[in-house]
Design a protein around this motif. Sequence first.
Motif, short mmCIF file in Angstrom:
data_model
loop_
_atom_site.label_atom_id
_atom_site.label_comp_id
_atom_site.label_asym_id
_atom_site.label_seq_id
_atom_site.Cartn_x
_atom_site.Cartn_y
_atom_site.Cartn_z
N GLY A 98 0.83 -1.21 0.00
CA GLY A 98 0.00 0.00 0.00
C GLY A 98 0.86 1.26 0.00
N LEU A 168 -0.30 6.00 9.01
CA LEU A 168 -1.15 6.00 7.81
C LEU A 168 -1.51 4.57 7.41
N GLU A 172 -5.32 3.26 7.19
CA GLU A 172 -5.88 2.73 5.93
C GLU A 172 -6.46 1.34 6.14
N ARG A 173 -5.69 0.47 6.78
CA ARG A 173 -6.13 -0.93 6.93
C ARG A 173 -7.42 -1.01 7.78
N LYS A 176 -10.50 0.48 6.00
CA LYS A 176 -11.01 -0.42 4.96
C LYS A 176 -11.88 -1.53 5.56
N LYS A 211 -2.02 10.33 -0.87
CA LYS A 211 -2.44 9.26 0.05
C LYS A 211 -3.37 9.82 1.13
N TYR A 214 -6.70 10.58 -0.34
CA TYR A 214 -7.38 9.30 -0.59
C TYR A 214 -8.01 8.80 0.71
N LEU A 215 -7.25 8.86 1.81
CA LEU A 215 -7.77 8.38 3.09
C LEU A 215 -8.96 9.23 3.54
N LEU A 219 -11.94 6.97 2.22
CA LEU A 219 -12.10 6.07 3.36
C LEU A 219 -12.60 6.79 4.61
#
Length: 485
Positions: A98, A168, A172-173, A176, A211, A214-215, A219
Amino acid sequence: MVLDDTSHLRVDRKSRAKIPANDIPYRPVEERLNDFEEAFHLYDLETIKVEASRCIMCHAPQPCVEACPLHNNIPLGLWYMSQGEVVKGIGVFHQTSGFSEVCGRVCPQEHLCEGACVIGKLRAPVHIGMLEASAATYERKTVGYPLPPQANTTGQKVAVVGSGPAGLLVAERLAKLGHSVTVYEAWSHPGGLLVYGIPNFKLDKEIPGYKIRYLEEKLDVKFVCNTRICAEGNPTLDDLLEEYDAVFLGTGAEIDASMRVPGEDLPGVHHATEYLVRLNLSHEMLPPDMRQNIEVEGKRVVVIGGGDTAMDCLRTSLRMKAEEVTCVYRRSEVEMPAGIKDKHLAEEEGARFEFLTVPTKFIPGEDGRVAAMECIRMRLGEPDSSGRRRPIPIEGTEFAMDVDLVVLAIGYWPDPLFKNTEPWLESDKWGLIKVDPETGETSREGVYAGGDNVNGPDLVVTALAGARKSAEAMAAYLERKRDGD
Ligand code: SF4
Ligand code: SF4
């Protein structure tokens, strides 16, 4: 569909092993010294295909995969790239990483994946890092980062403290998986080391910037900046544990070490973090006390230290038009912790190196600013606890060196705040947080940690590998909590 393994794929190994390597396309030195843009170009699509075709698809366990701290499935990713399927190829790396755009640029590949590549025994190894970086950037600029499958919202909340690579990755994980994630950052912008530590000529700031967007946008991760958890007037760990179901501490190791020699606090002597952020970032990204310019042009700059940060300081000084830039390191070239690639680039750009040398005193000039330093030559003794040979001063070799500006890049410590304010959070005498190495679980239930605040200053990819373990353990913890166990 992405395949899982490479065992059934057949390639002509002999022909592949003869394909000439594609050099890393560095920009000419005179050109790159005139700006802070990345010092290299990326491979174009055709070069990605050809370079990836140099992989002979070794049988498992492949040495490159074993040597990668994230255990990226390199041959499978490269196989797709060699077939012209670049996005699918980088998708294989995403399964375990990632952060391919970052790692492909900043990993010391010569000590990791490429150092282990069997092709390297005959000629240049497959340029895995450049392939990973080029493919990931191609993906971002064409189709964007892939969207995860829609996860059901769990209703559980997670706080991540620190927005560097480890923070980060955890954000992210867990986002998700449907958790609501809030990231706290002490600086005024998120990104931690990726923004405030690594200069743009190594890692374009657009990469962490994308990034983070994006988060936030895809997300729904929230970022709360200018907030230093446990500092006076800021939330404590107890406050976070009242509001959130789990907390991850990814605060890194950002406190500059001191030399403890006379004159260290003279004007003109800087610590590496302050030096790099003041010269690499715009004023609005810095706290008010860091916004004054540092005059480097025409100066004799000496950088003390031999790690990657020291190389970043040398290369930044050269881009700021210093007259002379010298690295002073107490051991020999062999013991230098900096990556070979970074050291070579610094040298190519004009940095000089003084090995086996230590400053013992910084001396002011008439204006009170540092004007010289007293040094002593060293010899190497037996290895110390780091496994490297201990430097020992040689009596009678003292000498003086004229300087205008000194940068101390001699290492980092974790923020002592947790150690000083959180008696229930176990840490060692250096302030490193104690965790279960398999899960990242700390001595406080629901609190996990990973990266440099656990291991001390290390590689980005090592921090990511630790954070990935923590993210998995946190996901399991949150599931147990949800089930009422
Ligand atoms: Fe190599 Fe680093 Fe990528 Fe692993 S993460 S494959 S070590 S560049
Ligand atoms: Fe390919 Fe080199 Fe890895 Fe073998 S070691 S699978 S040749 S990248």
